[in-house]
Write a protein that holds these residues in place. Structure first.
Motif, PDB file in Angstrom:
ATOM      1  N   ASP A 576       0.825  -1.207   0.000  1.00  0.00           N
ATOM      2  CA  ASP A 576       0.000   0.000   0.000  1.00  0.00           C
ATOM      3  C   ASP A 576       0.859   1.256   0.000  1.00  0.00           C
ATOM      4  N   LYS A 577       1.919   1.240   0.801  1.00  0.00           N
ATOM      5  CA  LYS A 577       2.816   2.400   0.848  1.00  0.00           C
ATOM      6  C   LYS A 577       3.476   2.619  -0.516  1.00  0.00           C
ATOM      7  N   ARG A 578       3.833   1.515  -1.168  1.00  0.00           N
ATOM      8  CA  ARG A 578       4.455   1.621  -2.486  1.00  0.00           C
ATOM      9  C   ARG A 578       3.493   2.246  -3.492  1.00  0.00           C
ATOM     10  N   LEU A 579       2.240   1.783  -3.470  1.00  0.00           N
ATOM     11  CA  LEU A 579       1.241   2.304  -4.399  1.00  0.00           C
ATOM     12  C   LEU A 579       0.899   3.760  -4.105  1.00  0.00           C
ATOM     13  N   LYS A 580       0.890   4.130  -2.801  1.00  0.00           N
ATOM     14  CA  LYS A 580       0.625   5.525  -2.437  1.00  0.00           C
ATOM     15  C   LYS A 580       1.739   6.444  -2.964  1.00  0.00           C
ATOM     16  N   GLU A 581       2.960   5.938  -2.948  1.00  0.00           N
ATOM     17  CA  GLU A 581       4.067   6.738  -3.462  1.00  0.00           C
ATOM     18  C   GLU A 581       3.920   6.948  -4.975  1.00  0.00           C
ATOM     19  N   ILE A 582       3.483   5.889  -5.694  1.00  0.00           N
ATOM     20  CA  ILE A 582       3.236   6.038  -7.132  1.00  0.00           C
ATOM     21  C   ILE A 582       2.137   7.067  -7.362  1.00  0.00           C
ATOM     22  N   GLU A 583       1.111   7.012  -6.521  1.00  0.00           N
ATOM     23  CA  GLU A 583       0.017   7.973  -6.631  1.00  0.00           C
ATOM     24  C   GLU A 583       0.506   9.395  -6.385  1.00  0.00           C
ATOM     25  N   ARG A 584       1.393   9.551  -5.407  1.00  0.00           N
ATOM     26  CA  ARG A 584       1.938  10.887  -5.118  1.00  0.00           C
ATOM     27  C   ARG A 584       2.707  11.449  -6.303  1.00  0.00           C
ATOM     28  N   LEU A 585       3.445  10.587  -6.970  1.00  0.00           N
ATOM     29  CA  LEU A 585       4.241  11.051  -8.108  1.00  0.00           C
ATOM     30  C   LEU A 585       3.358  11.498  -9.276  1.00  0.00           C
ATOM     31  N   ASN A 586       2.180  10.899  -9.382  1.00  0.00           N
ATOM     32  CA  ASN A 586       1.235  11.266 -10.449  1.00  0.00           C
ATOM     33  C   ASN A 586       1.885  11.128 -11.829  1.00  0.00           C
ATOM     34  N   ILE A 587       2.606  10.000 -11.993  1.00  0.00           N
ATOM     35  CA  ILE A 587       3.371   9.794 -13.223  1.00  0.00           C
ATOM     36  C   ILE A 587       2.678   8.871 -14.204  1.00  0.00           C
ATOM     37  N   LEU A 588       1.752   8.037 -13.720  1.00  0.00           N
ATOM     38  CA  LEU A 588       1.119   7.038 -14.576  1.00  0.00           C
ATOM     39  C   LEU A 588       0.321   7.684 -15.717  1.00  0.00           C
ATOM     40  N   ASP A 589       0.391   7.042 -16.879  1.00  0.00           N
ATOM     41  CA  ASP A 589      -0.378   7.455 -18.057  1.00  0.00           C
ATOM     42  C   ASP A 589      -0.100   8.896 -18.502  1.00  0.00           C
ATOM     43  N   THR A 590       1.086   9.380 -18.227  1.00  0.00           N
ATOM     44  CA  THR A 590       1.467  10.717 -18.686  1.00  0.00           C
ATOM     45  C   THR A 590       2.123  10.630 -20.061  1.00  0.00           C
ATOM     46  N   PRO A 591       2.130  11.721 -20.826  1.00  0.00           N
ATOM     47  CA  PRO A 591       2.726  11.693 -22.176  1.00  0.00           C
ATOM     48  C   PRO A 591       4.225  11.413 -22.129  1.00  0.00           C
ATOM     49  N   ALA A 592       4.752  11.010 -23.270  1.00  0.00           N
ATOM     50  CA  ALA A 592       6.205  10.817 -23.390  1.00  0.00           C
ATOM     51  C   ALA A 592       6.923  12.144 -23.167  1.00  0.00           C
ATOM     52  N   GLU A 593       8.108  12.076 -22.540  1.00  0.00           N
ATOM     53  CA  GLU A 593       8.889  13.290 -22.265  1.00  0.00           C
ATOM     54  C   GLU A 593      10.336  13.081 -22.683  1.00  0.00           C
ATOM     55  N   GLU A 594      10.895  14.120 -23.270  1.00  0.00           N
ATOM     56  CA  GLU A 594      12.250  14.036 -23.791  1.00  0.00           C
ATOM     57  C   GLU A 594      13.266  13.712 -22.695  1.00  0.00           C
ATOM     58  N   ARG A 595      13.065  14.230 -21.496  1.00  0.00           N
ATOM     59  CA  ARG A 595      14.073  14.030 -20.450  1.00  0.00           C
ATOM     60  C   ARG A 595      14.211  12.552 -20.088  1.00  0.00           C
ATOM     61  N   PHE A 596      13.111  11.782 -20.112  1.00  0.00           N
ATOM     62  CA  PHE A 596      13.187  10.356 -19.824  1.00  0.00           C
ATOM     63  C   PHE A 596      13.669   9.586 -21.051  1.00  0.00           C
ATOM     64  N   ASP A 597      13.211  10.002 -22.231  1.00  0.00           N
ATOM     65  CA  ASP A 597      13.669   9.341 -23.461  1.00  0.00           C
ATOM     66  C   ASP A 597      15.170   9.530 -23.656  1.00  0.00           C
ATOM     67  N   ARG A 598      15.686  10.688 -23.260  1.00  0.00           N
ATOM     68  CA  ARG A 598      17.118  10.937 -23.393  1.00  0.00           C
ATOM     69  C   ARG A 598      17.922   9.934 -22.575  1.00  0.00           C
ATOM     70  N   ILE A 599      17.424   9.603 -21.392  1.00  0.00           N
ATOM     71  CA  ILE A 599      18.122   8.647 -20.539  1.00  0.00           C
ATOM     72  C   ILE A 599      18.182   7.270 -21.201  1.00  0.00           C
ATOM     73  N   THR A 600      17.045   6.801 -21.705  1.00  0.00           N
ATOM     74  CA  THR A 600      17.028   5.462 -22.313  1.00  0.00           C
ATOM     75  C   THR A 600      17.884   5.408 -23.571  1.00  0.00           C
ATOM     76  N   ARG A 601      17.903   6.499 -24.338  1.00  0.00           N
ATOM     77  CA  ARG A 601      18.746   6.520 -25.538  1.00  0.00           C
ATOM     78  C   ARG A 601      20.223   6.416 -25.169  1.00  0.00           C
ATOM     79  N   ILE A 602      20.623   7.181 -24.152  1.00  0.00           N
ATOM     80  CA  ILE A 602      22.034   7.169 -23.725  1.00  0.00           C
ATOM     81  C   ILE A 602      22.420   5.785 -23.226  1.00  0.00           C
ATOM     82  N   ILE A 603      21.546   5.168 -22.428  1.00  0.00           N
ATOM     83  CA  ILE A 603      21.857   3.844 -21.884  1.00  0.00           C
ATOM     84  C   ILE A 603      21.956   2.816 -23.008  1.00  0.00           C
ATOM     85  N   LYS A 604      21.014   2.855 -23.934  1.00  0.00           N
ATOM     86  CA  LYS A 604      21.026   1.907 -25.056  1.00  0.00           C
ATOM     87  C   LYS A 604      22.334   2.008 -25.838  1.00  0.00           C
TER      88      LYS A 604
END
Length: 733
Positions: A576-604
């Motif tokens: 429950d605490k884990r799910l509440k933290e996800i809820e606090r972040l309010n990140i689910l189902d949000t549009p794609a963002e360059e800052r996160f895509d940049r990380i995955t591109r660099i790692i790849k």
């Protein structure tokens, strides 16, 4: 040259008015006979009282007379003037030389009958007149002297005057490298080249050594600056060779534009030139504020007071603690402080630059090293496991100075060099990289740690650091001050980039200027080893450090206890605490963002894998915030059932999961993922937020591969970057 024909006595009387030492010698078959001699010549040539009518070879012994007679023979045989330099015969404790001229006088048949000897000791009246005539001319370049320039400026009426004060860079070094004669030739060329760049009716004078003064009239401020740029550009055409290397000539120019008295214009232009030299070679500064002159006056006063302060031991050392974010170990930076009874509290930003212009910086540094050694010995319980950093001024970046100011002092106090860390700047290394390598190696051999201070503000390149045996870097506070702001994405990316590359080079990373808890949390999440700043502690006297540390660690303990008590009082499950933290972040189902895509591109690209993704896992699904290389259906829906993903193992176990070959894994459930997806390799690192595991950062491959500890650590470091971006996202949304 026509032979000199005149009355010998008339010529003797004529030259007597010009020179103190004049000799009238008659030439006959026996030699050279003294006929008339000035009073001063009798004394300075040590002639006897009965000199008149006697021959030169009778008065002096052969050792003295023979060289003189050879010069007279040359004048008598050629009938031409002879110039020579010889030791004077005056009685003195030191050997003195003089330049002389022999003027032969012929009769109507062309025979030399008399010789007038002149020695270059001018009469007092002649000397005064000659000095009055030459004091306005520079002997080397033929340019007007400063006195003559001022005289010419005083005659200018109804015109605006601009003064340019030119100083040649590194003139003392040029003199040492080339020698006086070659340097003088270079100065003459510089004077001519500068003159060629000036407009008509300009005045160019030489002040002294490497300094020239230029006056122009009715020029605008922009035109004067353009002229200054042309002068410096013209100088760059010259170069001098040292050890086969051609080094260009550079200079600095200070400018002062009317209105003002010529004297004040020149003084202000000189002040501007000094400011230009502080900026570096080929710099130009315009004098605009009257208080610039006051600043230079203040510097003179400060220098005198600092000299007295060193004699009376007014300087003290404060220490600013540095906290290791991983081990809670504490180290220190020694910072000099000056509490003057005359000037009050003087900032190091003011008195250190003044000290660096003189040898006082050596005394300041030696004082700091001495006081640090004293405190290490006086407070062993505080400093037992700690290192203390001391700043090394760029002007002291020499092996002999380091030995004298550091080694001699710490040996006197029997201090372990490994307890001392030397902070240097990028400029010190890059000004002369070869010398930089030698000095750093020298410091390391002596047992010191060496770190780069204020990293990123000048050359901003970690690439060159591999050439130096450094222990760490300190990220400049200018990069830290904005990372807790809403628009700080770029600053965080830079800091994260510096930390990651520094770690690749095995460099310890310190962030200075940390003032808020948010900055502390972000830097900790990015993997920064050490923080320094007001959030942890201000610089303090050594006797107050322990109480400040106790206060900070008690505060942290209270914060952690509060968080624990809140969690217990809520009495909710781990999931429950884990799910509440996800809820606090309010990140689910949000549009794609360059800052996160940049990380995955660099790692790849860095790991050379076909698939990289960032995912958040709630109670039913794995949702992808960024993904590269996943099958098209997954990229479209950006989610998959939780039970169909290996990342669920990471959430449950709360630790990284590395599977080098899914097909060869002993568990059938793991093999099933291979049969379902065709993937062979999997590496997943848990993503945390506020202590809760909310998702994963993963790379996968269709081929088996090995994965070493270094690669695992790299992936963990990238995870810190993701966690920082998630926290920033939550504060912005």
């Amino acid at each position: 040259m026509n032979h000199l024909k005149a009355d010998p006595q008339y010529l003797f009387d004529f030259f007597t008015g010009l020179y103190k030492m004049v000799f009238l010698m008659e030439v006959d078959s026996q030699g050279y006979k003294y006929m008339d001699v000035t009073t001063e010549a009798v004394r300075l040539a040590s002639l006897p009282e009965d000199w008149k009518g006697r021959y030169l070879h009778d008065i002096y012994d052969e050792k003295i007379s023979a060289p003189l007679i050879s010069q007279y023979d040359a004048a008598a045989s050629t009938g031409q003037p002879i110039f020579y330099s010889d030791q004077m015969n005056k009685l003195s404790n030191i050997t003195e030389y003089a330049a002389s001229a022999l003027m032969p006088i012929t009769d109507e048949h062309g025979h030399v009958k008399y010789i007038i000897g002149l020695t270059n000791d001018l009469s007092d009246s002649t000397s005064a007149k000659l000095l009055a005539s030459i004091e306005n001319i520079d002997y080397l370049t033929g340019l007007p002297s400063l006195l003559q320039v001022k005289s010419e400026l005083s005659k200018i009426e109804n015109k605006s005057i601009s003064i340019l004060y030119l100083n040649i860079d590194r003139f003392k070094l040029i003199n040492e490298w080339l020698g006086i004669e070659t340097t003088n030739e270079l100065l003459k060329k510089i004077a001519k080249k500068t003159a060629d760049t000036l407009p008509p009716e300009s005045i160019l004078g030489r002040i002294d050594g490497d300094e020239f003064i230029i006056s122009i009239t009715d020029y605008s401020e922009d035109e004067v600056r353009a002229l200054a740029e042309n002068i410096l550009s013209a100088l760059s055409a010259f170069s001098y060779k040292v050890n086969g290397v051609s080094i260009p000539v550079t200079g600095c120019i200070g400018i002062c534009v009317s209105p003002g008295h010529p004297n004040s214009l020149i003084t202000n232009a000189c002040a501007a030139m000094i400011d230009a030299k502080r900026e570096g070679r080929n710099s130009i500064r315009l004098f605009k504020k009257e208080n610039q002159l006051q600043e230079h006056i203040d510097e003179v006063i400060m220098e005198a007071e600092l000299h007295k302060a060193l004699e009376e031991d007014e300087l003290t050392v404060y220490y600013q603690p540095k906290l290791n974010t991983q081990t809670n170990e504490v180290h220190y930076e020694a910072l000099v402080r000056w509490f003057s009874p005359v000037l009050g509290t003087v900032s190091p930003l003011k008195f250190i630059p003044v000290a660096e212009k003189t040898t006082l910086i050596q005394d300041v540094t030696k004082t700091v090293v001495r006081k640090v050694c004293q405190d290490l010995k006086k407070y062993p319980e505080l400093c037992a496991s700690a290192r203390t950093s001391i700043n090394l001024s760029a002007v002291l970046f020499e092996a002999d100075l380091i030995n004298r100011l550091f080694i001699d002092v710490i040996e006197a106090y029997q201090t372990d060099p490994s307890k001392i860390e030397i902070e240097i700047t990028e400029n010190m290394l890059m000004k002369d990289p070869i010398k930089g390598i030698e000095i750093v190696n020298h410091l390391k051999e002596l047992g010191f740690r060496v770190v780069i201070d204020d990293f990123g503000v000048s050359y901003s390149s970690l690439n060159y650091l591999r050439n130096f045996s450094l222990d760490g870097i300190k990220i400049d506070r200018s990069f830290i001050s904005q990372i807790d702001q809403l628009d700080s994405e770029k600053d965080i990316s830079i800091v994260h980039f510096i930390i990651q590359l520094a770690k690749k080079l095995n460099l310890h990373v310190t962030a200075e200027g940390v003032e808020t808890k948010e900055q502390f949390d972000i830097l900790t999440s990015l993997g920064c080893h050490e923080i320094q700043g007001y959030y942890f502690s201000r610089p303090l006297p050594v006797e107050k450090i322990q109480s400040a540390l106790d206060h900070f660690f008690n505060y942290i303990a209270e914060q952690e206890q509060t968080v624990l008590e809140v969690a217990v009082s809520q009495d909710i499950s781990s999931e429950d605490k884990r799910l509440k933290e996800i809820e606090r972040l309010n990140i689910l189902d949000t549009p794609a963002e360059e800052r996160f895509d940049r990380i995955t591109r660099i790692i790849k690209e860095n790991f050379h894998v076909p698939i990289c993704f960032i995912s958040i896992i709630d109670d039913q699904r794995q949702w992808f915030k960024s993904c590269i290389g996943l099958p098209e259906p997954v990229q479209t829906t950006r989610e998959a059932p939780r039970e169909q993903t290996l990342c669920d193992y990471v959430i449950q176990q709360k630790e990284p999961l590395i599977i080098e070959s899914l097909a060869a894994h002993p568990e059938e459930t793991i093999q099933a993922f291979f049969k379902m997806s065709g993937l062979q390799f999997y590496a997943g690192i848990p993503i945390s937020s506020q202590g809760e595991i909310i998702g994963t950062l993963c790379i996968t491959d269709y081929l088996p591969r090995t994965f070493n500890d270094h690669q695992i650590q790299m992936l963990k470091d990238y995870t810190k970057w993701v966690e920082t971006e998630l926290e920033l996202y939550s504060r912005q949304s």
